[in-house]
Scaffold this active site. Structure first.
Site, PDB file in Angstrom:
ATOM      1  N   ARG A 120       0.832  -1.142   0.003  1.00 48.25           N
ATOM      2  CA  ARG A 120      -0.076  -0.029  -0.109  1.00 48.25           C
ATOM      3  C   ARG A 120       0.838   1.219  -0.309  1.00 48.25           C
ATOM      4  O   ARG A 120       2.221   1.257   0.642  1.00 48.25           O
ATOM      5  CB  ARG A 120      -1.152  -0.148   1.387  1.00 48.25           C
ATOM      6  CG  ARG A 120      -1.897  -1.562   1.797  1.00 48.25           C
ATOM      7  CD  ARG A 120      -3.252  -1.229  -0.020  1.00 48.25           C
ATOM      8  NE  ARG A 120      -4.000  -1.679   0.091  1.00 48.25           N
ATOM      9  CZ  ARG A 120      -4.328  -2.674  -0.355  1.00 48.25           C
ATOM     10  NH1 ARG A 120      -2.829  -3.069  -1.866  1.00 48.25           N
ATOM     11  NH2 ARG A 120      -5.034  -3.971  -0.482  1.00 48.25           N
ATOM     12  N   HIS A 179      -1.064   0.698  -9.753  1.00 52.20           N
ATOM     13  CA  HIS A 179      -1.443  -0.249  -9.153  1.00 52.20           C
ATOM     14  C   HIS A 179      -2.340  -1.501  -9.733  1.00 52.20           C
ATOM     15  O   HIS A 179      -3.182  -1.784 -10.047  1.00 52.20           O
ATOM     16  CB  HIS A 179      -2.405  -0.024  -8.393  1.00 52.20           C
ATOM     17  CG  HIS A 179      -2.961  -0.213  -6.979  1.00 52.20           C
ATOM     18  ND1 HIS A 179      -3.531  -0.203  -5.808  1.00 52.20           N
ATOM     19  CD2 HIS A 179      -2.621  -2.285  -6.801  1.00 52.20           C
ATOM     20  CE1 HIS A 179      -3.910  -1.062  -4.597  1.00 52.20           C
ATOM     21  NE2 HIS A 179      -2.782  -2.418  -5.037  1.00 52.20           N
TER      22      HIS A 179
END
Length: 366
Positions: free
Chosen positions: A279, A327
């Protein structure tokens, strides 16, 4: 949306349940039919959570009747509690549960939460090692040379192979273990870091979903293990002359900005390469930019940022020696089969009273 209801089947204990698969995959009719036959009376609804324009469908975008009576939910985004009052089991498509803390269903201990940990490990590990090899062998430099048809002298640049270089894996779960497997094949030395101590062979085993032939199920690859929740323990790990740091741990309040100025200074001893596929909040991005601009570290690869999407004027876009992707490391054509396999296994375990796989620890959120 499509729905299927069984008229036959082998297992009856889910006969009063309604399953909603709200996932980024087109419906697999063969799998739906198989599930309906296996679980007598189970009603199955499937909604693809991505539009044809590649945007995310929000839970509130669905018609109210889609949510009516749902008791079993496969999703990534948390719906409002008003939409899922009867839900008793949640299977997440993600490897962590950082979107859910604070949600009433998550706070209800009677509702079981499981992740899809392990389904993303092969492709994410390939992204990590691919980014590492690209940097160490200067692939981006040669890609730029191709744009101008420039044949550079082979003596004009340097390259490093991976043999005997040391990789530190911050978070030795399913993804970290597959990274270790690939790095080990390259001849790298593996150092592993976990929050809790793994001092015995039993404690080093992986109990999460594992794609056959991948990972480190028995925890045999690391030559050295580190553990602890305090920053001092993390710093000790980072001070081990690492050439490559892989960040693959869940994001919690404990791990937010676990990599900042002090930690990057420690990694500067060997000018480590930093790869983050977990993250964006794990890294203080201002500190990372400074480390890249000053040459404190040799480079970095980020598949995650804070925020996402990353604004066009964010300085990360112009940081040197940085690979930035939106991502996507979790993506592969094989993911759908793995996600459905995890769900099917857990539904069968739920129906027959067996321990489920990838059950979320509500305190650690993974």
């Amino acid at each position: 949306m499509s729905a299927s209801e069984s008229a036959g089947g082998e297992i009856t204990s889910l006969g009063n349940d309604v399953l909603l698969a709200f996932i980024p995959l087109a419906e697999n009719p063969e799998w739906t039919e198989k599930l309906a036959k296996k679980f007598k009376g189970l009603q199955i609804r499937w909604v693809k959570s991505i539009t044809p324009e590649h945007t995310i469908v929000k839970p509130d975008d669905l018609p109210a009747e889609t949510w009516d009576g749902v008791t079993l939910l496969y999703t990534f985004l948390p719906p409002r509690i008003e939409l899922i009052p009867k839900v008793r089991f949640v299977q997440l498509t993600s490897a962590g549960a950082d979107k859910w803390p604070g949600h009433p269903k998550y706070q209800d201990e009677s509702v079981v939460f499981c992740t899809s940990n392990g389904s993303h490990a092969p492709q994410i590990a390939e992204w990590v090692i691919g980014a590492w090899l690209s940097h160490e062998h200067g692939f981006r430099r040669y890609a730029e040379n191709m744009k101008t048809a420039h044949w550079e002298s082979p003596f004009a640049s340097n390259a490093r192979d991976s043999t005997a270089q040391r990789v530190g894996i911050l978070g030795y779960g399913a993804i970290g273990r597959q990274c270790a497997r690939l790095a080990s094949a390259l001849g790298m030395e593996i150092y592993a870091y976990t929050r809790s101590e793994r001092s015995s062979p039993k404690s080093r085993k992986d109990d999460s979903y594992c794609v056959p032939g991948t990972g480190d199920p028995d925890g045999l690859l690391p030559s050295k293990w580190f553990h602890g929740a305090a920053r001092e323990a993390v710093n000790d790990f980072l001070a081990q002359d690492l050439d490559l740091l892989i960040i693959s741990l869940p994001l919690t309040e404990e791990t937010r900005h676990i990599i900042s100025h002090e930690q990057l200074a420690l990694l500067g001893k060997k000018k480590a390469f930093v790869a983050n596929i977990a993250r964006g909040g794990h890294i203080n991005q201002d500190a990372l930019i400074q480390a890249l601009e000053s040459g404190q570290i040799r480079g970095a690869a980020l598949d995650v940022t804070d925020p996402e999407p990353l604004p066009a004027d964010h300085p990360l876009w112009k940081a040197p020696n940085l690979l930035l992707t939106p991502h996507v490391s979790w993506k592969t054509d094989s993911l759908g089969k793995r996600l459905l396999d995890i769900l099917e296994q857990n539904l069968e375990k739920l129906a027959t009273g067996q321990p489920l796989i990838n059950v979320v620890n509500r305190k650690l959120h993974y």
